[in-house]
Every structure is written in structure tokens, then in C-alpha cells.
Design a protein around this motif. Structure first.
Motif, PDB file in Angstrom:
ATOM      1  N   LEU A  46      48.321 -29.592  44.597  1.00  8.43           N
ATOM      2  CA  LEU A  46      47.268 -28.579  44.450  1.00  8.43           C
ATOM      3  C   LEU A  46      47.535 -27.317  45.269  1.00  8.43           C
ATOM      4  O   LEU A  46      46.815 -26.330  45.133  1.00  8.43           O
ATOM      5  CB  LEU A  46      45.915 -29.151  44.894  1.00  8.43           C
ATOM      6  CG  LEU A  46      45.371 -30.362  44.143  1.00  8.43           C
ATOM      7  CD1 LEU A  46      44.024 -30.764  44.748  1.00  8.43           C
ATOM      8  CD2 LEU A  46      45.216 -30.074  42.667  1.00  8.43           C
ATOM      9  N   HIS A  47      48.563 -27.332  46.108  1.00  8.65           N
ATOM     10  CA  HIS A  47      48.733 -26.269  47.090  1.00  8.65           C
ATOM     11  C   HIS A  47      49.057 -24.894  46.512  1.00  8.65           C
ATOM     12  O   HIS A  47      48.888 -23.878  47.195  1.00  8.65           O
ATOM     13  CB  HIS A  47      49.795 -26.659  48.124  1.00  8.65           C
ATOM     14  CG  HIS A  47      49.360 -27.775  49.025  1.00  8.65           C
ATOM     15  ND1 HIS A  47      50.138 -28.241  50.065  1.00  8.65           N
ATOM     16  CD2 HIS A  47      48.227 -28.512  49.024  1.00  8.65           C
ATOM     17  CE1 HIS A  47      49.489 -29.236  50.678  1.00  8.65           C
ATOM     18  NE2 HIS A  47      48.335 -29.416  50.070  1.00  8.65           N
ATOM     19  N   ASP A  48      49.496 -24.847  45.259  1.00  3.83           N
ATOM     20  CA  ASP A  48      49.774 -23.544  44.649  1.00  3.83           C
ATOM     21  C   ASP A  48      48.538 -22.963  43.963  1.00  3.83           C
ATOM     22  O   ASP A  48      48.601 -21.888  43.368  1.00  3.83           O
ATOM     23  CB  ASP A  48      50.936 -23.638  43.665  1.00  3.83           C
ATOM     24  CG  ASP A  48      50.646 -24.588  42.500  1.00  3.83           C
ATOM     25  OD1 ASP A  48      49.646 -25.344  42.582  1.00  3.83           O
ATOM     26  OD2 ASP A  48      51.419 -24.575  41.522  1.00  3.83           O
ATOM     27  N   ARG A  49      47.410 -23.667  44.063  1.00  4.32           N
ATOM     28  CA  ARG A  49      46.156 -23.175  43.487  1.00  4.32           C
ATOM     29  C   ARG A  49      45.388 -22.356  44.516  1.00  4.32           C
ATOM     30  O   ARG A  49      45.642 -22.424  45.714  1.00  4.32           O
ATOM     31  CB  ARG A  49      45.304 -24.327  42.969  1.00  4.32           C
ATOM     32  CG  ARG A  49      46.048 -25.229  41.978  1.00  4.32           C
ATOM     33  CD  ARG A  49      45.126 -26.158  41.236  1.00  4.32           C
ATOM     34  NE  ARG A  49      45.839 -27.074  40.365  1.00  4.32           N
ATOM     35  CZ  ARG A  49      45.286 -27.774  39.387  1.00  4.32           C
ATOM     36  NH1 ARG A  49      43.988 -27.660  39.131  1.00  4.32           N
ATOM     37  NH2 ARG A  49      46.008 -28.605  38.636  1.00  4.32           N
ATOM     38  N   GLN A  50      44.429 -21.588  44.047  1.00  7.10           N
ATOM     39  CA  GLN A  50      43.647 -20.715  44.928  1.00  7.10           C
ATOM     40  C   GLN A  50      42.444 -21.461  45.486  1.00  7.10           C
ATOM     41  O   GLN A  50      41.289 -21.156  45.182  1.00  7.10           O
ATOM     42  CB  GLN A  50      43.213 -19.468  44.148  1.00  7.10           C
ATOM     43  CG  GLN A  50      44.362 -18.629  43.627  1.00  7.10           C
ATOM     44  CD  GLN A  50      45.260 -18.115  44.748  1.00  7.10           C
ATOM     45  OE1 GLN A  50      44.776 -17.542  45.722  1.00  7.10           O
ATOM     46  NE2 GLN A  50      46.550 -18.323  44.612  1.00  7.10           N
ATOM     47  N   GLY A  51      42.694 -22.458  46.325  1.00  6.55           N
ATOM     48  CA  GLY A  51      41.637 -23.235  46.924  1.00  6.55           C
ATOM     49  C   GLY A  51      41.124 -22.629  48.223  1.00  6.55           C
ATOM     50  O   GLY A  51      41.636 -21.629  48.711  1.00  6.55           O
ATOM     51  N   SER A  52      40.129 -23.272  48.785  1.00  6.59           N
ATOM     52  CA  SER A  52      39.585 -22.789  50.071  1.00  6.59           C
ATOM     53  C   SER A  52      38.779 -23.904  50.737  1.00  6.59           C
ATOM     54  O   SER A  52      38.443 -24.897  50.129  1.00  6.59           O
ATOM     55  CB  SER A  52      38.699 -21.562  49.850  1.00  6.59           C
ATOM     56  OG  SER A  52      37.598 -21.859  49.015  1.00  6.59           O
TER      57      SER A  52
END
Length: 340
Positions: free
Chosen positions: A334-340
Motif C-alpha cells: 500500500l505504500h505507493d498510495r496516498q495514505g495518511s
């Protein structure tokens, strides 16, 4: 193994590696998944996956053969965490706070460590009451019991603490904790609607919040979005050792989750029908469609605002370990997604 099968296995392992999973031999992976979800609309992606047999289909597509699914319905962070640590669950949907609690508690313990597999959902989490004098959080007394799935660590419990902290100051975050009672959403809704028990309020998610508000004796006190905005309320997690031992299975799971979210977005009516087939609530398909289309509803594998819970829980001492980033909590896929 013939050349065709060897090439297929190699391709599958390559795809798993590209998603950030540690690769183990295919023969070591499980052919059975035990998964839990709760009752409300927050669990819609998992419920759609269950109803439409998306994991089974994705497993066949990936060359993993027949995947046996064991589904459970569990409500409340403590119950879900206990089941995970006891080894009776492989993958679970739960509130973000409950996941963070277990992540912090198990960190550094190899056979207990957990990791976020994906974000899941947000919706209109609402505190409803059946007593006219309960207009704000300040109106609650020791005689006004608040039902929620699990005390102190469930999603509703921590969100309530965050709402209280905003109104009365962080040092008073636990002001309403003594009034809380642990009840699964269906039982809490029944108690609130009856008006004949000690339950004066229920921190509910759809469809229970909607069903309650359809009754003229029930009114809304406050909503989670008043403080948290568009944050991920529920996530999906698993034990870290299970994820690392089953990279291709996890690849299949994420593919099924993305398929479910796409299904919900493209056909809310079919998603609503799936929800009612599995949960058997009293809500109509039309009611559930409205919940799905509600501005506060969002279904995504990308986690948003999870660090807000982590920072709060660490600040008030609910957890001893605070992640530096949301990426500390979730799998590399998931690290290439725009998470927060």
C-alpha cells in the motif's frame, strides 16, 4: 511440475513480489481463509466479497485452485483482537482504533505482531439518543448509558473519547467512559428503540443509525465527522507472520477487495442487495443504497487519517507505541498510495 505450471507459478510469485510481499514457496500457502466482519455498512466491502465469492474467483484466476472461506461476524475491537491473537482468525475487519491498540500491544512479539492489510471504509457514525434532555455531550449523567460495540478500544469508544476531548479538553477525554456499555450494534439498536432499558444512547453506524432515526423518539446528538472529517473508520488487518507466509493469498485478497470496491461504486443497488442477503437487517435495499451514496460513505483500500487516531491514543496513554507514519502500520503493497 511441467513447464506450463512452472511458468504460471513463477508469474504469480513475480506479481506478489511487485506488490511488496515477501515471497515464500507456493506449497506453503494456505488454501483456507478465516475472515471476520461486523454488522454495519462499514463492512460492506467484506460483505460484498463474501456474497459474490470474489476471493474464491480471484484465487482460481491466480492459479491457487479452490480456496475455502470461513466467515465470522464479530463486533467490538476487544472481541476481534482476542480472536486474532487466539489464532481463530486470519484476516479481520475492525475499527482503526482497535487495530492500532493491537498493533502497539503486539509490536516486537514475533508470533503476535499484526499489520494492516488495507483501509476499508468511512461512514456517518452517529451518537443517537432516546431521552429529550440529551442534546449535547455535556448533558449526559451517570444514569444515561451509552451503548457501543466495545468499551475503551472499539471504534465508537475511541471516537467518543476524541469528541469529548475536543469539547472538554484532552485531560477530560475519558469523562463519558463510565457511562459506556458494550453491546453489539443490533442489540444496542433494539435497546435504544425500546426505551425500556438503561440504554439512553447508541453510537451507531448505518444501517442501525438510520433505522433508529426513523423513529420519532430518537434524535442525533453528534456525529463523528464533526471532528474527524473524511477519515478511515474501519481497516482490515492480519497477523504479520500470516501475511509473510502467504504472499500470493494476500495478493488474491487485495485483488478481491479492489473488485468489491469497484462493484460498490458501479452498482450500489447490487451492493445493497448483497448487504441485506448477508446481514438480514430490517433496512430495505433502497435504504442501504442511500447509505452507500451518503456523502460520508467511502470505500477504499487506501487508509486516510489513521495517524490521527494513533496520535490521540498515544497522547492520552491508550497505547504506548506511536507509529512514525501510516506506512509503519500497513503492508508495503500500500505504500505507493496516498495514505495518511
Amino acid at each position: 511440475m511441467n513447464r506450463r505450471h512452472l511458468l504460471g507459478a513463477t508469474a504469480g510469485l513475480g506479481a506478489a513480489a511487485s506488490l511488496g510481499f515477501n515471497i515464500r514457496p507456493a506449497y506453503a500457502e494456505t488454501s483456507r481463509l478465516r475472515i471476520s466482519h461486523g454488522y454495519g455498512i462499514l463492512y460492506l466491502p467484506l460483505i460484498v466479497m463474501r456474497d459474490q465469492k470474489m476471493i474464491e474467483r480471484q484465487a482460481e484466476k491466480a492459479g491457487l485452485g479452490t480456496m475455502e472461506l470461513g466467515w465470522q461476524t464479530l463486533d467490538g475491537g476487544n472481541v476481534i483482537n482476542d480472536a486474532m491473537l487466539a489464532g481463530s482468525l486470519d484476516i479481520a475487519g475492525t475499527g482503526s482504533p482497535g487495530f492500532i491498540t493491537l498493533w502497539a500491544k503486539a509490536r516486537g512479539i514475533p508470533r503476535a505482531e499484526v499489520v494492516g492489510v488495507a483501509g476499508m471504509s468511512s461512514c456517518a457514525l452517529v451518537l443517537n439518543a432516546n431521552r429529550p434532555h440529551l442534546k449535547t455531550l455535556a448533558d449526559f449523567t451517570a444514569n444515561d448509558k451509552i451503548a457501543l460495540p466495545g468499551i475503551k478500544t472499539s471504534l465508537a469508544a475511541v471516537v467518543l473519547q476524541m469528541l469529548v476531548a475536543k469539547q472538554f479538553g484532552q485531560e477530560n477525554y475519558a469523562r463519558l467512559d463510565p457511562m459506556t456499555v458494550g453491546l453489539p450494534h443490533p442489540e444496542a439498536a433494539q435497546a435504544l428503540l425500546s426505551g425500556k432499558t438503561e440504554i439512553a444512547a447508541h453510537f451507531a453506524s448505518p444501517p442501525f443509525s438510520i433505522i433508529e432515526l426513523n423513529n420519532p423518539s430518537i434524535h442525533k446528538v453528534i456525529a463523528a465527522s464533526d471532528v474527524l472529517g473524511d477519515s478511515t473508520l474501519d481497516v482490515i488487518f492480519a497477523q504479520k507472520r500470516f501475511v509473510e507466509a502467504n504472499p500470493r493469498v494476500m495478493q488474491v485478497f487485495l485483488a478481491a477487495l479492489d473488485e468489491a470496491n469497484d462493484f460498490i461504486a458501479k452498482d450500489p443497488t447490487a451492493a445493497a442487495q448483497a448487504f441485506n442477503r448477508i446481514t438480514r437487517t430490517t433496512a430495505t435495499d433502497e435504504d442501504v443504497v442511500k447509505m452507500i451514496k451518503d456523502p460520508d460513505s467511502r470505500f477504499s483500500a487506501t487508509p486516510h487519517g489513521v495517524m490521527e487516531y494513533a496520535r490521540f491514543m498515544h497522547a492520552v496513554g491508550s497505547v504506548r507505541v506511536k507509529p512514525d507514519s501510516w506506512k509503519d502500520l500497513f503492508i508495503p503493497a500500500l505504500h505507493d498510495r496516498q495514505g495518511s
